[in-house]
Design a protein around this motif. Structure first.
Motif, mmCIF file in Angstrom:
data_model
loop_
_atom_site.group_PDB
_atom_site.id
_atom_site.type_symbol
_atom_site.label_atom_id
_atom_site.label_comp_id
_atom_site.label_asym_id
_atom_site.label_seq_id
_atom_site.Cartn_x
_atom_site.Cartn_y
_atom_site.Cartn_z
ATOM 1 N N LEU A 1 4.474 -3.410 0.662
ATOM 2 C CA LEU A 1 5.074 -2.551 1.692
ATOM 3 C C LEU A 1 5.928 -1.448 1.061
ATOM 4 O O LEU A 1 5.907 -0.293 1.509
ATOM 5 C CB LEU A 1 5.928 -3.391 2.644
ATOM 6 C CG LEU A 1 5.155 -4.183 3.699
ATOM 7 C CD1 LEU A 1 6.065 -5.186 4.396
ATOM 8 C CD2 LEU A 1 4.535 -3.234 4.730
ATOM 9 N N ARG A 2 6.680 -1.792 0.002
ATOM 10 C CA ARG A 2 7.511 -0.770 -0.645
ATOM 11 C C ARG A 2 6.632 0.293 -1.290
ATOM 12 O O ARG A 2 6.920 1.485 -1.231
ATOM 13 C CB ARG A 2 8.446 -1.424 -1.679
ATOM 14 C CG ARG A 2 9.671 -2.088 -1.032
ATOM 15 C CD ARG A 2 10.818 -2.237 -2.007
ATOM 16 N NE ARG A 2 10.494 -3.194 -3.064
ATOM 17 C CZ ARG A 2 10.671 -4.507 -2.948
ATOM 18 N NH1 ARG A 2 11.195 -5.017 -1.848
ATOM 19 N NH2 ARG A 2 10.342 -5.311 -3.939
ATOM 20 N N HIS A 3 5.491 -0.162 -1.869
ATOM 21 C CA HIS A 3 4.548 0.785 -2.476
ATOM 22 C C HIS A 3 3.992 1.726 -1.391
ATOM 23 O O HIS A 3 3.935 2.941 -1.575
ATOM 24 C CB HIS A 3 3.416 0.001 -3.147
ATOM 25 C CG HIS A 3 2.406 0.863 -3.826
ATOM 26 N ND1 HIS A 3 2.711 1.714 -4.880
ATOM 27 C CD2 HIS A 3 1.083 1.045 -3.589
ATOM 28 C CE1 HIS A 3 1.618 2.358 -5.257
ATOM 29 N NE2 HIS A 3 0.619 1.970 -4.489
ATOM 30 N N ALA A 4 3.605 1.137 -0.260
ATOM 31 C CA ALA A 4 3.071 1.959 0.838
ATOM 32 C C ALA A 4 4.123 2.936 1.342
ATOM 33 O O ALA A 4 3.818 4.101 1.644
ATOM 34 C CB ALA A 4 2.612 1.047 1.981
ATOM 35 N N ALA A 5 5.384 2.480 1.400
ATOM 36 C CA ALA A 5 6.450 3.363 1.895
ATOM 37 C C ALA A 5 6.657 4.531 0.932
ATOM 38 O O ALA A 5 6.872 5.679 1.352
ATOM 39 C CB ALA A 5 7.745 2.565 2.057
ATOM 40 N N ARG A 6 6.578 4.253 -0.420
ATOM 41 C CA ARG A 6 6.741 5.336 -1.405
ATOM 42 C C ARG A 6 5.620 6.351 -1.270
ATOM 43 O O ARG A 6 5.840 7.555 -1.267
ATOM 44 C CB ARG A 6 6.735 4.747 -2.829
ATOM 45 C CG ARG A 6 8.125 4.464 -3.391
ATOM 46 C CD ARG A 6 8.089 4.260 -4.898
ATOM 47 N NE ARG A 6 7.116 3.265 -5.330
ATOM 48 C CZ ARG A 6 7.355 1.938 -5.323
ATOM 49 N NH1 ARG A 6 8.512 1.474 -4.918
ATOM 50 N NH2 ARG A 6 6.426 1.086 -5.709
ATOM 51 N N GLU B 1 5.937 10.282 -0.385
ATOM 52 C CA GLU B 1 5.404 11.357 -1.246
ATOM 53 C C GLU B 1 4.475 12.275 -0.463
ATOM 54 O O GLU B 1 4.523 13.492 -0.603
ATOM 55 C CB GLU B 1 4.631 10.733 -2.415
ATOM 56 C CG GLU B 1 5.544 10.179 -3.506
ATOM 57 C CD GLU B 1 4.744 9.393 -4.555
ATOM 58 O OE1 GLU B 1 5.340 8.547 -5.208
ATOM 59 O OE2 GLU B 1 3.524 9.641 -4.677
ATOM 60 N N LEU B 2 3.616 11.650 0.361
ATOM 61 C CA LEU B 2 2.671 12.458 1.145
ATOM 62 C C LEU B 2 3.404 13.361 2.122
ATOM 63 O O LEU B 2 3.093 14.549 2.266
ATOM 64 C CB LEU B 2 1.717 11.540 1.923
ATOM 65 C CG LEU B 2 0.582 10.940 1.101
ATOM 66 C CD1 LEU B 2 -0.146 9.885 1.905
ATOM 67 C CD2 LEU B 2 -0.387 12.035 0.686
ATOM 68 N N ILE B 3 4.402 12.774 2.794
ATOM 69 C CA ILE B 3 5.154 13.582 3.763
ATOM 70 C C ILE B 3 5.866 14.719 3.025
ATOM 71 O O ILE B 3 5.867 15.866 3.471
ATOM 72 C CB ILE B 3 6.160 12.703 4.529
ATOM 73 C CG1 ILE B 3 5.406 11.797 5.487
ATOM 74 C CG2 ILE B 3 7.156 13.559 5.295
ATOM 75 C CD1 ILE B 3 6.270 10.779 6.195
ATOM 76 N N GLY B 4 6.417 14.402 1.845
ATOM 77 C CA GLY B 4 7.082 15.441 1.049
ATOM 78 C C GLY B 4 6.108 16.527 0.647
ATOM 79 O O GLY B 4 6.395 17.721 0.770
#
Ligand code: SF4
Length: 386
Positions: free
Chosen positions: A363-368, A372-375
């Motif tokens: 989940l933490r990997h998916a959140a990162r 990044e994508l949103i950024g």
């Protein structure tokens, strides 16, 4: 003092007449077997649509007139001229070497369309067929009966049962299209689950007549539908063995409904006694409190089979339940029940227990990745606007 299940169920339903099970409500048992609320409402014969309505969550339910008319006219066309089109499909598409068949219309018995007359006639014909008389017969609208929770349920399928070789098959005629040999999976599941109720009822009828071999009624359903958006019927065998077993398990659970009732608060009722104007007298909040006292297991497909769906969805959303998002989310996140828990693990705000460690890393990997994508998207749009 322990109250008998029937008395308890009558109290839950209140003053309203008992609604009987039908093939659709029996099939729904298999759709959401974990749900106590549905089991209790259905077994008590409560009117779920009226309860949902008074609770403030009316659910538009049922088929449109257009769909019903289309279904009826397709079924009629399949059965016209002694089921000529059905026979063509059985011979050509399903490659059954059926030489000649007899046809029995069981919509009435010499003009008598009462349940008892039709059931008695159905029973005598199908028991005789199971004993080897009447091979290759088609039985149009047989009337079946089974006991559910100690009450008789009549099932009047819009189907034909026929005997071929040494087995009875259930034929389900539906008007949804079969395009290039494929049909909507949810519609097929719904059709076959209803047919499972007929299979169990047929087996119960034969067992009561002393024919104890369940295999005499095939687990394979013959599903007939229009081919490629035309009106020309096609067909397929659908293996429903697992669904039949699941439904049988759910029916035996109803036989043990007393165990579930014992877990509910004393005095619980969904009574909707009307006042002089015909409206339920009961304050809405009181009814909501009664519903909240029974565990429900909402899933997105409740929307297609249960009148309580809007109520249960709102409760599941309010509780932050992951169930609202369906099995595509709950299965990979096994062991995590709520959105709050999933987000907390993803943000590192909640310490995972031993069973959640691997999931927390994912989940933490998916959140990162998401951040990044949103950024990246944010930077691109800022750059392109200059
Ligand atoms: S809508 Fe509610 S009561 Fe109906 S099956 Fe789903 S969870 Fe159970």
């Amino acid at each position: 003092m322990k109250v008998a299940p029937d008395i308890r169920l009558d109290a839950l339903r209140g003053s309203a007449p008992r609604l009987r099970y039908n093939a659709r409500s029996l099939a729904a048992l298999e759709n959401n077997p974990r749900c106590t609320l549905r089991a209790v409402l259905d077994t008590s014969g409560s009117d779920k649509a009226a309860i949902a309505d008074h609770a403030g969550y009316p659910t538009p339910f049922g088929r449109s007139i257009f769909a019903i008319t289309r279904g009826n006219s397709f079924e009629k066309m399949v059965k016209d001229n002694g089921c000529a089109e059905l026979l063509r499909v059985l011979r050509e598409v399903l490659e059954l070497p059926i030489p000649q068949v007899g046809y029995r219309d069981l919509n009435d018995v010499g003009g008598d369309s009462s349940l008892s007359a039709r059931y008695t006639k159905t029973e005598s014909l199908l028991v005789a067929a199971a004993r080897g008389k009447g091979n290759g017969h088609l039985y149009d609208h047989p009337l079946l009966r089974m006991e559910v929770g100690g009450h008789p349920v009549y099932l009047e399928p819009d189907l034909v049962a026929f005997k071929f070789g040494d087995r009875l098959y259930v034929v389900e005629i539906k008007s949804f299209p079969v395009v290039d040999g494929q049909a909507d999976a949810a519609l097929v599941k719904s059709a076959t689950t209803q047919a499972c109720a007929y299979i169990l009822a047929l087996r119960a009828m034969l067992t009561a007549a002393g024919i104890d071999d369940p295999d005499i009624v095939s687990d394979k359903i013959v599903l007939i539908g229009p081919k490629n958006f035309t009106n020309r019927p096609t067909g397929a065998f659908v293996d429903a063995r697992n669904q039949v077993n699941n439904l049988a398990r759910q029916l035996s659970r109803i036989g043990r409904i007393g165990d579930l009732l014992d877990l509910l608060p004393d005095g619980l009722t969904f009574d909707l006694s009307p006042d002089e104007s015909g409206r339920p007298q009961r304050p809405r909040d009181e009814l909501l409190a009664a519903l909240d006292a029974v565990p429900a297991s909402y899933r997105p497909d409740c929307l297609s089979h249960c009148e309580m769906a809007y109520f249960c969805r709102s409760r599941a959303r309010a509780a932050g339940s992951l169930d609202v998002l369906g099995s595509i989310v709950t299965e990979p996140l096994g062991g995590i029940d709520t959105v709050t828990m999933a987000l907390g693990l993803a943000r590192g705000a909640i310490e995972p227990n031993d069973e959640q460690v691997e999931m927390a890393v994912a989940l933490r990997h998916a959140a990162r990745l998401r951040a990044e994508l949103i950024g990246a998207v944010g930077n691109t749009s800022i750059g392109s606007s200059r």
